[in-house]
Design an enzyme around this catalytic site. Sequence first.
Site, PDB file in Angstrom:
ATOM      1  N   LYS A   1      -1.494   5.590   2.678  1.00 39.13           N
ATOM      2  CA  LYS A   1      -0.750   4.929   1.599  1.00 39.13           C
ATOM      3  C   LYS A   1      -0.988   5.716   0.311  1.00 39.13           C
ATOM      4  O   LYS A   1      -2.121   6.163   0.056  1.00 39.13           O
ATOM      5  CB  LYS A   1      -1.266   3.486   1.469  1.00 39.13           C
ATOM      6  CG  LYS A   1      -0.528   2.614   0.467  1.00 39.13           C
ATOM      7  CD  LYS A   1      -1.092   1.185   0.477  1.00 39.13           C
ATOM      8  CE  LYS A   1      -0.350   0.249  -0.476  1.00 39.13           C
ATOM      9  NZ  LYS A   1      -0.902  -1.124  -0.456  1.00 39.13           N
TER      10      LYS A   1
ATOM     11  N   SER B   1       2.492  -4.866   0.219  1.00 42.17           N
ATOM     12  CA  SER B   1       2.872  -3.627  -0.442  1.00 42.17           C
ATOM     13  C   SER B   1       2.744  -2.388   0.453  1.00 42.17           C
ATOM     14  O   SER B   1       3.362  -1.379   0.166  1.00 42.17           O
ATOM     15  CB  SER B   1       2.016  -3.430  -1.682  1.00 42.17           C
ATOM     16  OG  SER B   1       0.655  -3.241  -1.322  1.00 42.17           O
TER      17      SER B   1
ATOM     18  N   SER C   1      -1.265  -7.457   1.711  1.00 40.97           N
ATOM     19  CA  SER C   1      -0.501  -6.204   1.735  1.00 40.97           C
ATOM     20  C   SER C   1      -0.708  -5.345   2.979  1.00 40.97           C
ATOM     21  O   SER C   1      -0.007  -4.351   3.165  1.00 40.97           O
ATOM     22  CB  SER C   1      -0.812  -5.365   0.497  1.00 40.97           C
ATOM     23  OG  SER C   1      -0.172  -5.914  -0.618  1.00 40.97           O
TER      24      SER C   1
END
Lengths: 483, 498, 97
Positions: free
Chosen positions: B82, B157, B181
Amino acid sequence: MKYEAVIGLEVHVQLKTNSKMFTSVPHGFGNEPNRLIDPVVMALPGSLPVINREAVAKSIQVGMLLGCDIAEVCKWDRKNYFYPDSPKNYQISQYDQPLCLNGLVEIELAGPSRSEEGPHRKVKLTRIHLEEDVGKLTHFEQDSLVDYNRAGTPLIEIVTEPDIYSADEAFAFLTALRRILVYAGISDCDMEKGQLRCDANISIRPVGTTTLGTKVELKNLNSISGVRNGVAYEIARQNQVLAEGGSLVQETRRWDADRNMTTSMRTKEEAHDYRYFPDPDLMPVSVSEEWKAELAKDLPEVPFDRQRRYQQEFDLPYSSASVLISDRMLADFFESAVEFGGSPALLANFVVNDLTRELSSGDEGVDLSNCKVQPQGLSELVKLVEENVISNQIAREVLGEMLKSGGNPRDIVKEKGLEQSSDEGELEALCREAIAANEKAVNQYREGNAKAINAVKGFVMKATKGKANPKVVNDLIERLVNE
Amino acid sequence: MSHHNLNTLTAVELGELLAAGEISSVALTQACLDRIESVDPGVKAFLSVDREDALSQARASDERRAAGQPLGPLDGIPIALKDIVAVTGQPLTCASKMLENFVSPYDATAVHKLKEAGAVLFGRLNMDEFAMGSSTENSAFGRTSNPWDLDRVPGGSSGGSAASVAAAETVLSLGSDTGGSIRQPAAFCGTVGLKPTYGRISRYGLVAFASSLDQIGPFTRCVEDAAMFLDAACGHDPKDSTSLPGLETNFLEGMKNHRDRPWKIGVPKEFFAEGLDPEVRASVESAIQFYKESGCTVEEVSLPHSSYAVPVYYILATAEASSNLARYDGIRYGHRSSEATDGIDLYYKSRGEGFGEEVKRRIMLGTYVLSSGYYDAYYLKAQKVRSLIRKDFDDAFSKVDCLIGPATPTVAFRAGEKTDDPLSMYLSDVYTISANLAGLPAMSLPCGMSSDGCPIGLQVISPVLQEAEMLAVAKRFEEAHPYSGIVAPSNGKAGSAS
Amino acid sequence: MNPEQSIDLDRLCVLARLSLTPEEKEKLGPQLARIIGYVEQLNEVDVDGIEPMAHAIPMENVLRKDEATPLVDREKYLKNAPASRASQVVVPPVIEG
């Protein structure tokens, strides 16, 4: 109407640690710009703070030295405000649970003369908390430059109660505080290097009233004398404004040392809202009794306690005791010499007068800690005086030689043949010669001018190169002149 | 075994093939890169991929193995990251215009540990800007699609992290979980997603959204892979003051040791209240039935304050974020407005231009709840209710070993469906947020598909530090419903591993 | 309190040093009011005697030794600066205050 000033000080002191408050980068003054940085100092995305144990320890020690209540648990809060010298745009500080609460700083005001002790009183502290310093901005016409070397330096903020009532007291407070902190190795407190910085909150009120007047915050007090002059100016200014029928506004003013005046920086426009909240990146610190006991072991006796002890225990006059305690190295040297033996009064004299004078006129970089005369040598020297082996005057000469060669005073005296002469026969002949050669002075003496006899004594001392025992010479001349 | 579609195998399987010398890390890495080339134009999981760097790590792994010195079970396994963890020399954008040109000069501790385990760390995965969002639509660089249905969101997210594993563009991926997330996108994309106990994996180098809630965790195809990731990434870090001290745990082994325990499982009744999609409910209930039938006891428990988790979260997380994001000012790094007239104006304009809508919304909200006069009513109050939420879990765990329930109230929603209604978007995290508030380990694993072909996630929440137990609970379900090699169709270009 | 009235967007912009366009403000005002209205359900919770929770897993005395690391290659931490001169970060003129 007559007004009195009420002053509170906020003193920031950089702690003398090896590394910064929240990361293992060294800190210090005078490095090339932006050398003392890392992801934490630069607040790079993802970086995190970790508390420097020694900074906490030193702050606890400050609290102990100043008689504060040390918190059982203190926590860390973020003070949110934006400024280009603040990398995270929040400062890690302590808001509602600081490390130290309350406390007192003993101050001494000026006495009737330099050799007489002035009155002492204790100034109340509100709190002491630990935080981090910001970087440094340099302003140019077109832009400003930021150097983050200073950012993250461990910093304590010492806040006093509004318990200071004159510029002289403010000066005495900072002097006393600085001396304690330097004594304990907390900080070097060099104001030129920004290691100690001071802001003052100043107001005046009619004498006899208790409510505080309109407060002016005074900044840029960059030296201890700046504090005295700045505060004095501001008090006078406020008095004048009121005397002229004006009114005071709450504002921040800046001391301009070059122009010797304060100027307004800003009036209270937008009230600050720092949005303090507990820093989620840092855990609270609890201070155990064991930790405090361990830290207490390293604490020095505070200077005024030492001064009182010297005056009582060694019967030293205020004038030497106060000089000795003004510098920890001086006092430690003196005490160590006392332990080796010798009259404390004589030792104090040699330390305060002769040794310091010799050192200050000697080579650069040579001080008490590394000069060739150490406490044991000084003690030996003083013993020679006490044993009447040499006079005070010869002792000074020997001291000079010791500083040069590092020799032992007894050897120097022997080598140079500096022992005092007390042989009455030899000295009597010299005294007679001296009386004969100073007929005029002798006559004046006989006519009642006691001091005139000094010329005769001087003749003898000169002839013996100072080695004659002054007491023996005195007695002899006295007798011979009155024959 | 066929060596086609290497990228669709699990890390455990691939580790065996690598160890047996049947495949190379270069071939595996290349298979992932090829897959990215073919499906990522549709999925858009990656913001950038440094192919050369990935292959050179793979070559180094193959050389270690050839020399008989592999670093561990993850050596040579591709893990995509990420775009919120720092890797030296790689971009670190947090999907924000603010950090569009930022290149990290340092490694996150988790990255460092995974490197030491020999993993091939590659790619920068899309996300909601600064991890603020639940759909990966709040990225300054375009939204990521759900590989099962490109019109739907992958969750957020960590949407890119979930989508990349689901679409077989990588074997594992790293994400971060502040309020769900990891678990919510894992559920939406049909992968395993795990948020460890707060403090298990160092946050050093993880760009902070809400420091007291953020945790790094993995996205994987199977439960064992998640255990392997934890083995490599967990551990005390002196650079993170919230990192838990001195815990040496072998999760893979621990998981196996707990294999046959007769679990006492709690089902929080509040997780089955209104708002839960019937298909999700049915799927989760059948999973609960499975546990009953496999020798576990299941009882209903109550988390009475769980309905307050969302409001507590949006006060605490935004407050912390408003302060954490203050550093983005265009001075030392980041977007600098060219319009600024002076040093103070620079803040307003750089931040106004650099941040996206949701980030601004949360900064404003966080600033509000901390501001003078409101602190006690909002922030302090929320901190106290947080204590109550934690206490609810303590009470529940005094009766049961773990909790299970849905990971999300619905399956993946359609892109654009909630973008104009922040509050309804916030509510998609309703089941995941409490574990962050309480610091507990929690994970999501696939437990079924909806009638329109969307994955459904089962959530397991365990007591603090009981990841091994949690993995064992999940593993039991997975063993009975094994990973079949099915990967998301990703616009019809992918199929099953044959 | 009525959130709609208590939200002073301009003041929040000043505190957060964030400029918003008029359109953004128009949208954000009601959204914030709605979110704040929603979080006010916390008012119903009785928190008497409950300690605030600042950390997920509370610990104490997480301290490091006062050791300084050697200074090598500091330039890399300045490389992301949009403008620099003489190893310092350049900012538009800052009025002292």
